[in-house]
Design an enzyme around this catalytic site. Sequence first.
Site, mmCIF file in Angstrom:
data_model
loop_
_atom_site.group_PDB
_atom_site.id
_atom_site.type_symbol
_atom_site.label_atom_id
_atom_site.label_comp_id
_atom_site.label_asym_id
_atom_site.label_seq_id
_atom_site.Cartn_x
_atom_site.Cartn_y
_atom_site.Cartn_z
ATOM 1 N N LYS A 1 0.827 -1.215 0.000
ATOM 2 C CA LYS A 1 0.000 0.000 0.000
ATOM 3 C C LYS A 1 0.856 1.258 0.000
ATOM 4 O O LYS A 1 0.592 2.204 0.739
ATOM 5 C CB LYS A 1 -0.985 -0.036 1.168
ATOM 6 N N ARG A 2 1.863 1.280 -0.862
ATOM 7 C CA ARG A 2 2.784 2.398 -0.907
ATOM 8 C C ARG A 2 2.214 3.580 -1.684
ATOM 9 O O ARG A 2 1.363 3.420 -2.557
ATOM 10 C CB ARG A 2 4.112 1.978 -1.547
#
Lengths: 270, 270
Positions: A98-99
């Site tokens: 979830k960057r």
Amino acid sequence: MKTFLQLLSDRYAATKSLLCVGLDPDLSLLPEVVIATANPQLTFNKAIIDATHDLVCAYKPQSAFYEEAGEAGHEALVQTVKYIHEKYPGIPVILDAKRADIGSTSESYATAAFDKIGADAITLNPYLGQDALEPFLRREEKGCIVLVHTSNPGADEFQNVSVDGRPMWQFVLETVATKWNTKGNCLAVMGATYPEQLAQARTIAPEMVFLVPGIGAQGGDAQATVTVGRSADGFGLIVNSSRGIIFADSSKDFALGARAAAQETLKSLA
Amino acid sequence: MKTFLQLLSDRYAATKSLLCVGLDPDLSLLPEVVIATANPQLTFNKAIIDATHDLVCAYKPQSAFYEEAGEAGHEALVQTVKYIHEKYPGIPVILDAKRADIGSTSESYATAAFDKIGADAITLNPYLGQDALEPFLRREEKGCIVLVHTSNPGADEFQNVSVDGRPMWQFVLETVATKWNTKGNCLAVMGATYPEQLAQARTIAPEMVFLVPGIGAQGGDAQATVTVGRSADGFGLIVNSSRGIIFADSSKDFALGARAAAQETLKSLA
């Protein structure tokens, strides 16, 4: 070299499976029998992979559990991806991280995930906008899986605010489908705990592949997910289950227990 | 034990500095003189810290650059935080990681950042909502710095959509200030490249501390930032500069060059 979506498509054809097993080796939940080994997370993952490889369309390691284990965790993550690629070629690996950051920093995250860890796809957070994620989006051979509607109970706090008459998550999905997907490598996260939204998403993006977390431990209904979520060809979904499968059995036979749980889940997705 | 905001407040009082130095040891930009050392990122950081410690209110390592360096990077990050805390007690360390995930996974991220790496504060992405970030928010001694309006050129793609008559970022800021901040440990990221929005944010949250990235290399105006952004007591801002300071000089005297650049930046913030 095949792209992530080509790998996935071949895998669907070969296995008819929509099941993704989440490799989330939470240190506090590992079976006793692996704790004494040199790298418990890696030992655990290898056993789970050997026991489930023929049942899955993909694996999804969750970065947080490896980060929590420090250097040994990093080693476990890298070696897990390598193990899958070498022993079971053709199974794509999704790094759930979830960057999102601004361009120059996203560049380093993309290098870490794709080139150092060796993932075939990554989950991304859309809040910063397209330009911030360009270092991921321009890697056309890799999958960019953008959070659209997440599976947590409070997802609607921002994802459901009204933007020009439709919910924010729909605006995000439209934007990803029509603007961000110039390389044809974008996918979306749609939580299984919101089947009505999943059905709407399928209408908005008929051919996009959705990563669907939230069945099993989080309470999402597997059968409903497939019914409303699959695309016209019967695929188009990567349905993830993590602890419902990998921690189904905490005895020394944990891998057999995981296989049985994966088979059960697979049946519920038929 | 002091909370992050108490540490910061004491530091403001002692130094009158709003300057935060970003410790972003991009491997491709490190000076030649540190490359041959056992852990180049750590060697570099220690020299930068020794040269700038009296000028800063905080340090902010960016997680991506350490992740890109694998196990050595993890070691560099942990040892950098330890070095600051032991040699220069009272300087708070912000881990710039922009994390967000669902509850059980956020739990692992919080443990990694606060307990394993030892950060005093972390940057967080709001898209998933409050419940997802609870494992961070309930740690009242730690700072939770939520992305509100970021510094990248495309920030407005989602952050500026209209939600009930005001931009999304304002809705996020209001929500963080009035709902998420029950422990009094929330801060907000407001990019320096959007001074008008920074001024509006100060009106919405008069006493909240803002982390302001984007001066220097990204083009944000330091003086304008302070004029419109500071709170009534003259503080309330953590103004970050990373590469404009740490890579000001690539010779063997890089640390002296960084000190000179930090002094210049500090003047522009007066």
